[in-house]
Design an enzyme around this catalytic site. Structure first.
Site, PDB file in Angstrom:
ATOM      1  N   HIS A  49       0.854  -1.192   0.000  1.00 48.37           N
ATOM      2  CA  HIS A  49       0.000   0.000   0.000  1.00 48.37           C
ATOM      3  C   HIS A  49       0.891   1.244   0.000  1.00 48.37           C
ATOM      4  CE1 HIS A  49      -3.662  -2.371   0.792  1.00 48.37           C
ATOM      5  NE2 HIS A  49      -2.795  -3.185   1.367  1.00 48.37           N
ATOM      6  N   GLU A  94      -7.847 -12.749   5.141  1.00 48.18           N
ATOM      7  CA  GLU A  94      -6.757 -12.234   5.982  1.00 48.18           C
ATOM      8  C   GLU A  94      -7.212 -12.330   7.447  1.00 48.18           C
ATOM      9  OE1 GLU A  94      -6.131  -8.028   5.658  1.00 48.18           O
ATOM     10  OE2 GLU A  94      -4.285  -8.052   6.837  1.00 48.18           O
TER      11      GLU A  94
HETATM   12 ZN   LIG Z   1      -2.896  -5.225   2.075  1.00 46.35          ZN
END
Ligand SMILES: [Zn+2]
Length: 336
Positions: free
Chosen positions: A16, A198
């Site tokens: 990111h 995740e």
């Molecule tokens: Zn990520």
């Protein structure tokens, strides 16, 4: 082949851009722009970067987006990212960028994107790294960020932007929420990727594959809870972009030696290795490779294939992918 991972030309396809800002840079940005941070000193901020869960991570991440107020702030963020790539010989990156957050905090998402692209283009022309962008919808604000992000994608034909993505928390935010927005993005010509599996279970990965029709999954590690879905990922060659240190800090997999990555690879699921948000997790890409080798026991040959997967399953155009694959092959030949 050599185990000097720092010297390897590398790919990273799950990073990111906003998550590359160091505590020192964030402290400077917030101080000069008069933005309050969840810490009273640089020392306190450094301590705050030590995460114990997704909520704290998200709070700091949003404070960081709020601290970017001027063009030079964005340039500084990109320059820091580029320096880290050059330091580690990272040659190709697919970076997630979230224009909605920059719109929301007042700078303007499109303006932020243009500044970032100009800086990245100049770096590429000067020898690299090569960066392509995935514009993320943050899951915690889909009713606003979904239409905004798709509207922006429909307006532009920016060669550096190669896909739509979905970031943000999972629990309470089913991947199906963005299905109509992803459909619009595909109609506008963009491939789709999404974070899933995740912090939530395999059902989120199934939604990403079946409803969002993703080419890759960011993380995806909890897919192992559903063996039929593991087989589907392997058959369709849907790549999982794994980030080891990030996973040990934010997910149920707190113990690196038992991380699911070797099991995913053994099941034939293509995977890549990335950092996600390196300074937020006290890591860098060289360290991730070292950990995968030293702690998980992955061989240099396996890790090299994962490295190439960043290009094979990357979303750059074919000519660029071929140029970089040839560059990597030439390096490999010189370093048997
Ligand atoms: Zn990520």
């Amino acid at each position: 082949m050599p185990e000097d991972f720092a010297a390897w030309p590398k790919t990273e396809v799950h990073l990111h851009l906003e998550g590359t800002v160091s505590p020192e840079t964030l402290w400077d940005l917030a101080s000069r722009n008069g933005v309050a941070l969840p810490a009273a000193s640089l020392e306190g901020l450094r301590a705050h970067y030590a995460f114990d869960g997704f909520d704290r991570f998200l709070t700091l991440w949003l404070a960081m987006c709020n601290s970017l107020r001027h063009p030079r702030d964005y340039e500084e963020m990109v320059d820091g990212y580029l320096a880290a790539c050059r330091r580690q010989n990272v040659r190709y990156v697919e970076a997630h960028f979230t224009p909605y957050n920059h719109e929301r905090f007042g700078f303007g998402g499109r303006r932020a994107l243009e500044i970032v692209c100009d800086r990245l283009r100049a770096a590429e022309a000067a020898g690299g790294p090569v960066t392509r962008l995935i514009l993320d919808i943050p899951s915690e604000s889909v009713p606003e960020s979904g239409p905004y992000t798709i509207g922006l994608l429909e307006q532009i034909a920016e060669p550096l932007v190669v896909a739509i993505g979905l970031g943000g928390p999972e629990e309470g935010f089913p991947r199906s929420l963005v299905a109509p927005h992803f459909e619009r993005a595909r109609a506008a010509g963009y491939p789709c990727v999404a974070h899933a599996g995740e912090t939530a279970g395999a059902a989120f990965v199934r939604e990403a594959v079946e409803l969002l029709k993703v080419r890759r999954v960011q993380h995806g590690i909890r897919v192992l809870e559903d063996p039929a879905l593991v087989r589907l990922l392997a058959e369709r060659e849907i790549c999982c972009d794994v980030a080891l240190t990030s996973n040990t800090l934010l997910t149920i997999h707190r113990d690196l030696p038992s991380h699911p990555l070797p099991a995913l690879l053994a099941a034939g699921v293509p995977c890549t290795l990335s950092t996600d948000d390196p300074p937020f997790f006290g890591t860098d890409l060289v360290r991730e490779y070292q950990q995968a080798h030293d702690v998980l026991g992955l061989s240099p040959a396996t890790l090299w294939e994962m490295n190439l997967n960043g290009l094979r399953f990357g979303l750059a155009d074919t000519a660029l992918r071929r140029r970089l694959l040839l560059e990597f092959a030439a390096w490999r030949q010189e370093h048997p």
